[in-house]
Design an enzyme around this catalytic site. Sequence first.
Site, PDB file in Angstrom:
ATOM      1  N   SER A 156      43.276  44.931  41.055  1.00 37.52           N
ATOM      2  CA  SER A 156      43.756  45.400  42.355  1.00 37.52           C
ATOM      3  C   SER A 156      42.700  46.270  43.018  1.00 37.52           C
ATOM      4  O   SER A 156      42.090  47.130  42.372  1.00 37.52           O
ATOM      5  CB  SER A 156      45.042  46.220  42.186  1.00 37.52           C
ATOM      6  OG  SER A 156      46.047  45.459  41.559  1.00 37.52           O
ATOM      7  N   SER A 157      42.465  46.055  44.319  1.00 35.43           N
ATOM      8  CA  SER A 157      41.541  46.862  45.105  1.00 35.43           C
ATOM      9  C   SER A 157      40.145  46.839  44.477  1.00 35.43           C
ATOM     10  O   SER A 157      39.512  45.795  44.421  1.00 35.43           O
ATOM     11  CB  SER A 157      42.096  48.280  45.244  1.00 35.43           C
ATOM     12  OG  SER A 157      41.377  49.026  46.189  1.00 35.43           O
ATOM     13  N   SER A 158      39.649  47.954  43.973  1.00 32.02           N
ATOM     14  CA  SER A 158      38.350  47.951  43.320  1.00 32.02           C
ATOM     15  C   SER A 158      38.340  46.986  42.135  1.00 32.02           C
ATOM     16  O   SER A 158      37.337  46.313  41.871  1.00 32.02           O
ATOM     17  CB  SER A 158      37.988  49.368  42.850  1.00 32.02           C
ATOM     18  OG  SER A 158      36.680  49.414  42.327  1.00 32.02           O
ATOM     19  N   PHE A 196      43.712  40.965  44.000  1.00 29.80           N
ATOM     20  CA  PHE A 196      44.711  41.550  44.888  1.00 29.80           C
ATOM     21  C   PHE A 196      44.061  42.628  45.776  1.00 29.80           C
ATOM     22  O   PHE A 196      43.703  43.691  45.297  1.00 29.80           O
ATOM     23  CB  PHE A 196      45.856  42.152  44.078  1.00 29.80           C
ATOM     24  CG  PHE A 196      46.555  41.151  43.202  1.00 29.80           C
ATOM     25  CD1 PHE A 196      47.579  40.362  43.698  1.00 29.80           C
ATOM     26  CD2 PHE A 196      46.163  40.965  41.879  1.00 29.80           C
ATOM     27  CE1 PHE A 196      48.217  39.427  42.896  1.00 29.80           C
ATOM     28  CE2 PHE A 196      46.795  40.034  41.066  1.00 29.80           C
ATOM     29  CZ  PHE A 196      47.818  39.258  41.578  1.00 29.80           C
ATOM     30  N   HIS A 255      47.377  47.685  52.238  1.00 26.95           N
ATOM     31  CA  HIS A 255      46.488  47.563  51.083  1.00 26.95           C
ATOM     32  C   HIS A 255      47.256  47.522  49.765  1.00 26.95           C
ATOM     33  O   HIS A 255      46.811  46.888  48.808  1.00 26.95           O
ATOM     34  CB  HIS A 255      45.512  48.749  51.070  1.00 26.95           C
ATOM     35  CG  HIS A 255      44.409  48.610  50.081  1.00 26.95           C
ATOM     36  ND1 HIS A 255      43.492  47.578  50.110  1.00 26.95           N
ATOM     37  CD2 HIS A 255      44.066  49.383  49.009  1.00 26.95           C
ATOM     38  CE1 HIS A 255      42.629  47.713  49.111  1.00 26.95           C
ATOM     39  NE2 HIS A 255      42.959  48.796  48.435  1.00 26.95           N
TER      40      HIS A 255
END
Length: 288
Positions: A137-139, A161, A273
């Site tokens: 997720s994200s990073s 994601f 986000h």
Amino acid sequence: MLPSLRRLGAAVLLLASTTTAQLQQVTNFGENPTNVQMYVYRPAQVSPNPAIIVAMHYCTGTAQAYYQGTQYARLADSKGFIVIYPDAPDSGGCWDVHSDQTLTHDAGGDSLGIASMVRYALQEYGADPEKVFMAGSSSGAMMTNVLAGAYPDLFKAGSSFSGVPYGCFQGPGMWNSACAQGQLTKSAQEWGDMVRAGYPGYDGPRPRLQMWHGSADTTLSYNNFAEANKQWSNVFGIEQTGEEANTPRPGYTKLIFGDGTQYEAYSAQGVGHNLPDFSVEAVEWFGL
């Protein structure tokens, strides 16, 4: 340094169920130039030649937070696979997805530490090399893309994601504002060439990929979703062939590429986000 990504940590939905085993740290697992930490979840009943999922946290996150905030460990209890939860060495909890080392096969960076974890698990746990998967997720989504480019020989599929294309954060620092704000636009060929440069000379199969992104993402611009679709459709040599509205839930649109077996992407209308946890859908994509 990364205030917008740091807000993600406080907003992650905690969905962990009671599990039958515990998260264990593993040390001395191989080449690890940036000192990424390795944590492993092995369910009480591990399948013979088990699958591996590498589950990678967001900025400000930790291996423990991602273990608690996603359903991979609970699913491991019922399906018998092993989950590796890497822990980023950066003080802000973000992954190195920018350096030339991490973007290149066996050249260094955080990605090499994670690759070493996989190699260790294959040897020590008798895991199936044809069933090694990744999600983040994200990073951690960015690192999923990095690993798909730099280590296509290790991974068979991945789910990303709220991330960005492989190489989009390339540069001298941990944060790339132009990429984050959706200002980096390249041709499909240019994006694809960046992936191919991650492992020069590699001509084997590429990990099957699944992308998820919210249209209201103000942390990592939704424009990155379109750029990622251009990149990976070029790498796979396929085009978008269709879409399915309200899949897997209302407001989500599934974009189908080629015959749907190599690459798929999900656009979440009005979602920011912080996507909901889709661990179940990721595990289904992996074929587990």
